[in-house]
Enzyme design. Sequence first.
Site, PDB file in Angstrom:
ATOM      1  N   LYS A 276       0.815  -1.222   0.000  1.00  0.00           N
ATOM      2  CA  LYS A 276       0.000   0.000   0.000  1.00  0.00           C
ATOM      3  C   LYS A 276       0.843   1.264   0.000  1.00  0.00           C
ATOM      4  CE  LYS A 276      -2.131  -0.742   3.850  1.00  0.00           C
ATOM      5  NZ  LYS A 276      -2.027   0.204   4.920  1.00  0.00           N
TER       6      LYS A 276
ATOM      7  N   ARG B 104      -8.847   2.415  10.316  1.00  0.00           N
ATOM      8  CA  ARG B 104      -8.405   1.057  10.614  1.00  0.00           C
ATOM      9  C   ARG B 104      -9.524   0.224  11.246  1.00  0.00           C
ATOM     10  NH1 ARG B 104      -2.656   0.013  10.743  1.00  0.00           N
ATOM     11  NH2 ARG B 104      -1.720   2.048  10.832  1.00  0.00           N
TER      12      ARG B 104
ATOM     13  N   ARG C 264       0.129  -8.586  14.020  1.00  0.00           N
ATOM     14  CA  ARG C 264      -0.393  -7.496  13.180  1.00  0.00           C
ATOM     15  C   ARG C 264      -1.475  -8.018  12.246  1.00  0.00           C
ATOM     16  NH1 ARG C 264       4.757  -5.007  10.426  1.00  0.00           N
ATOM     17  NH2 ARG C 264       3.339  -3.426   9.617  1.00  0.00           N
TER      18      ARG C 264
END
Length: 226
Positions: free
Chosen positions: A16, A91, A174
């Site tokens: 990204k 997020r 993560r």
Amino acid sequence: MSELNLVLLGPPGSGKGTQGERLQEDLRLPYYATGDILRAAVRDETALGRTAKEYMDRGDLVPDDVIVGAIGERIDSAEAADGFILDGFPRTVPQAEALAAKVSELSREMTAVLLIDADDDEVVRRLGGRRTCEENGHVFHVDFNPPKRDGVCDVDGSELRVRDDDKPEVIRHRLDQYHEKTEPLIDFYDRQGLLRRIDGTATPDEVAAEVRGVLTTLKLETDEAI
Ligand SMILES: [Zn+2]
């Protein structure tokens, strides 16, 4: 000219950031990575920056409404008049709702959410293979961009290490966070007709070409709508 208000979505290691930087150059739009926005607000001592700093100084997470406020300041600035690219925010679904409220308050609309996707194995392979030089942060990869000598930086001869962020257990954590908190955004934006899926496992050039194709289609659609 119509605005291009974009969000980049995708797991860590999907590329990204690389695509965001290319888009910034191609489209000449400001690219806002959340961490950078907060740091800039703190540095420029804006009202929101001062509030954010109070939380950070206490070691607390900066609440969503403060982050949205800081992003709102940027979105509402002259540099973002033709559009913006957000990376790393939202997020979570509550953050996405807060962003939607802010954007609508500014009488603007999101144009699209680009999902640059990669599966867990690919993410682990990409991030887990990264080696970073201790002295100057030069980045190599055991498969894709290996140093000439194992464990040694080509540029300055420093020792190469696996950053804490790139350790297998941290990558897994993560990814867990991404699946639990961020992945619901895929449905959230799909239902609003904003989601565009892009295969992040191709080469950076191929991914960039796909992104450009998606944006060309979007521009045609928005121009027709006007
Ligand atoms: Zn180096």
